[in-house]
Scaffold this active site. Structure first.
Site: not given
Ligand code: NAD
Length: 556
Positions: A307, A341
């Site tokens: 998501e 989000c």
């Molecule tokens: P992010 O993608 O920066 O990080 C998400 C997670 O992924 C973190 O735990 C991070 O450490 C990890 N991560 C980063 N690089 C990785 C890799 N190469 N391999 C594995 N894990 C890795 O996102 P964020 O800043 O924590 O959250 C914000 C984003 O999430 C926004 O884009 C928002 O729209 C989205 N979001 C979507 C929903 C939904 O339900 N659609 C809900 C909440 C947040």
């Protein structure tokens, strides 16, 4: 606590089929924290107790607390001199150890009756609803910079609802059985996936972390959970609550780690059975690509559930109710600093309504208090999550300042002296294709495009085609024909679609959540079908009379 009435029926083979009465579950009521209320007193005490304190968060692997030398800190967004949590990154070897520890627990956990697994999640929900509520809210407020109400709807209400409704759906799923024709009986066993599930969670919802790890575990999977660095204290608290509720120690491994190291390591394992991800589009694409590059390694096709982000819209028609548009937009664009989000970050307004909408938006904007949500409960939203986010949003504001197409009509200041503060910013765009109208910002910034009233049909098509996202969106119109037309044109532009309501605020079991296109795999967390993604059903046919001959009648 909700009792589960279980009736065990014995088939002729001795295979035990379980039939359980439907489980009654309601959405958790949201407290209003009025002065003098007991919930307000409990929260104030928890906030007082945690002020200036640092929670030590180990990796929890194979039931052991483990510390590495790679020490990290989670900082309070609105006061970055406060270290909310001290934790460490697991390295590759430790992540592999977590995978093995999880796998060793799989068989016993998978074979446990679903009712017993469900009881653990009902118990965890009860703990959060009662004794542990204030602490979890306080950790979410200090760690993720949420106001009282934003912490309450996330860390209490939504997480409790995820645990209770998923548990209900899991128990009721056992009723979904195939038909049987004599002389055979058929049944479906809802096995977990074979291997382990990696849960990777974002910073912005305590509830999402609990659900990403919790839902697969409920369905009998073992999970390796990588929490977000900037939601560490609340995530660890949720993990401890699950253990307290009776979750066996090895079922979920708690593995703080550097994102790319975690992603590379889990995708190396032949036992990777699924990734339950919420976060940004680029991270999910990275994980998907890693899996596809390594596809020949795996014993089973890993399930990829993601998501991701959005560029959520408010479309306003000339028949719209202006008050709903203004109040809904203030909430959708600025609550939690636009870091949901589903936050509204682009709006399309007809020129006949723009003077009134603009005037009201600017008046309401003046009343928005941005500040420290712990010391001042009147704060509407607080600082953005961290320095990286602050720098990214500041760049958007600078882009607006330097672009001739864009005018900042309110806000636009940023200040990171004590916390990562960005003013709520309203930007008018003359170009509907400016990047500010198309890309996710994830901060308190909304871009507005004003269109000629009679061009609304073109605008609907523009909304549908000008971004690659498909997460949430709202249509404001009193004209029923326009609503019907918008529903048709915008059918694929939002997984969560609102009519005369703002683009945010989905509630578990009421508006199951998720979007498609690049916003994700749209598996609808909070709905009854989500848990199906965490099962690998087995169809069993048992025949009760011997096969007397192999020839068919027509052959004789
Ligand atoms: P992010 O993608 O920066 O990080 C998400 C997670 O992924 C973190 O735990 C991070 O450490 C990890 N991560 C980063 N690089 C990785 C890799 N190469 N391999 C594995 N894990 C890795 O996102 P964020 O800043 O924590 O959250 C914000 C984003 O999430 C926004 O884009 C928002 O729209 C989205 N979001 C979507 C929903 C939904 O339900 N659609 C809900 C909440 C947040």
């Amino acid at each position: 606590m909700l009792g589960l009435r279980r009736l065990l029926l014995k088939s002729r083979s001795g295979l035990r089929l379980q039939h359980t009465a439907p489980v009654a579950v309601k959405n958790e009521p949201i407290f209003d924290f009025k002065q003098g209320s007991s919930e307000r007193q409990a929260l104030e005490k928890a906030l007082h107790d945690l002020k200036g304190k640092t929670l030590e968060v180990p990796c929890v692997i194979g039931g052991e607390h483990v510390w590495t030398n790679d020490i990290q800190y989670q900082l309070c967004p609105f006061n970055h001199s406060h270290k909310v949590a001290k934790f460490c990154y697991a390295d590759k070897d430790l992540i592999n150890k977590a995978i093995n520890a999880a796998l060793s627990a799989h068989q016993e956990w998978d074979l446990k009756p679903v009712e017993d697994r469900a009881q653990i999640f009902f118990k965890a929900a009860d703990l959060i609803s009662g004794l542990r509520r204030a602490e979890l809210l306080a950790r979410t407020m200090f760690g993720q910079g949420k106001t009282v109400i934003q912490a309450e709807i996330d860390a209490a209400a939504e997480l409790i609802d995820f645990f209770r409704f998923n548990a209900k759906y899991a128990v009721e799923l056992q009723h979904e059985q195939p038909i049987s024709e004599p002389p055979s009986t058929n049944s479906t066993l809802y096995r977990s996936l074979e291997g382990f599930v990696a849960a990777v969670s974002p910073f912005n919802f305590t509830a999402i972390g609990g659900n990403l790890a919790g839902a697969p575990a409920l369905m009998g999977n073992v999970v390796v959970w990588k929490p977000s660095d900037t939601a560490m204290a609340a995530s660890y608290t949720v993990y401890k609550i699950l253990l307290e509720a009776g979750l066996p120690p090895n079922v979920i491994q708690f593995v703080p780690s550097n994102g790319p190291v975690f992603g590379d390591t889990i995708t190396e394992s032949e036992h990777l059975a699924g990734i339950n991800f919420t976060g940004s589009v680029p991270t999910f694409k990275t994980l998907w690509k890693l899996v596809s590059q390594k596809l020949d390694k795996y014993r089973t096709f890993p399930r990829l559930i993601g998501e991701c982000g959005g560029k959520n819209f408010h479309f306003v028609h000339s028949s719209a109710d202006v008050v709903s548009v203004v109040n809904g937009t203030i909430r959708a664009a600025f609550e939690y600093g636009g870091q949901k989000c589903s936050a509204c970050s682009r709006m399309y307004v007809p020129d006949s309504l723009w003077p009134e909408i603009k005037k009201n938006l600017l008046e309401e904007h003046k009343k928005i208090k941005v500040g420290n949500p712990v010391d001042d409960f009147e704060t509407f939203f607080s600082a953005v999550i961290d320095d990286k986010s602050f720098a990214r949003i500041k760049k958007w504001i600078e882009h607006a300042q330097s672009s001739p197409n864009l005018t900042i009509i309110a806000g636009g200041k940023c200040d990171d002296k004590t916390g990562y503060y960005v003013e709520p910013s309203i930007i008018e765009s003359k170009d509907p294709h400016d990047p500010i109208m198309k890309e996710e910002i994830f901060g308190p910034v909304i871009a507005i495009y004003v269109y000629p009233d009679n061009k609304y049909q073109e605008i609907l098509h523009l909304i549908d085609t000008s971004t690659p996202f498909g997460l949430t969106g709202a249509v404001f119109a009193q004209d029923k024909n326009v609503v019907a037309e918008a529903c048709k044109v915008l059918r694929y532009s939002a997984g969560n679609f609102y009519i005369n309501d703002k683009s945010t605020g989905s509630v578990v079991a009421q508006q199951p959540f998720g979007g498609s296109r690049i916003s994700g795999t749209n598996d609808k967390a909070g709905g009854p079908h989500y848990i199906l993604r965490w099962t690998s059903p087995q169809s069993v046919k048992e025949t009760h009379t011997p096969l007397a001959k192999w020839k068919y009648p027509y052959m004789e």
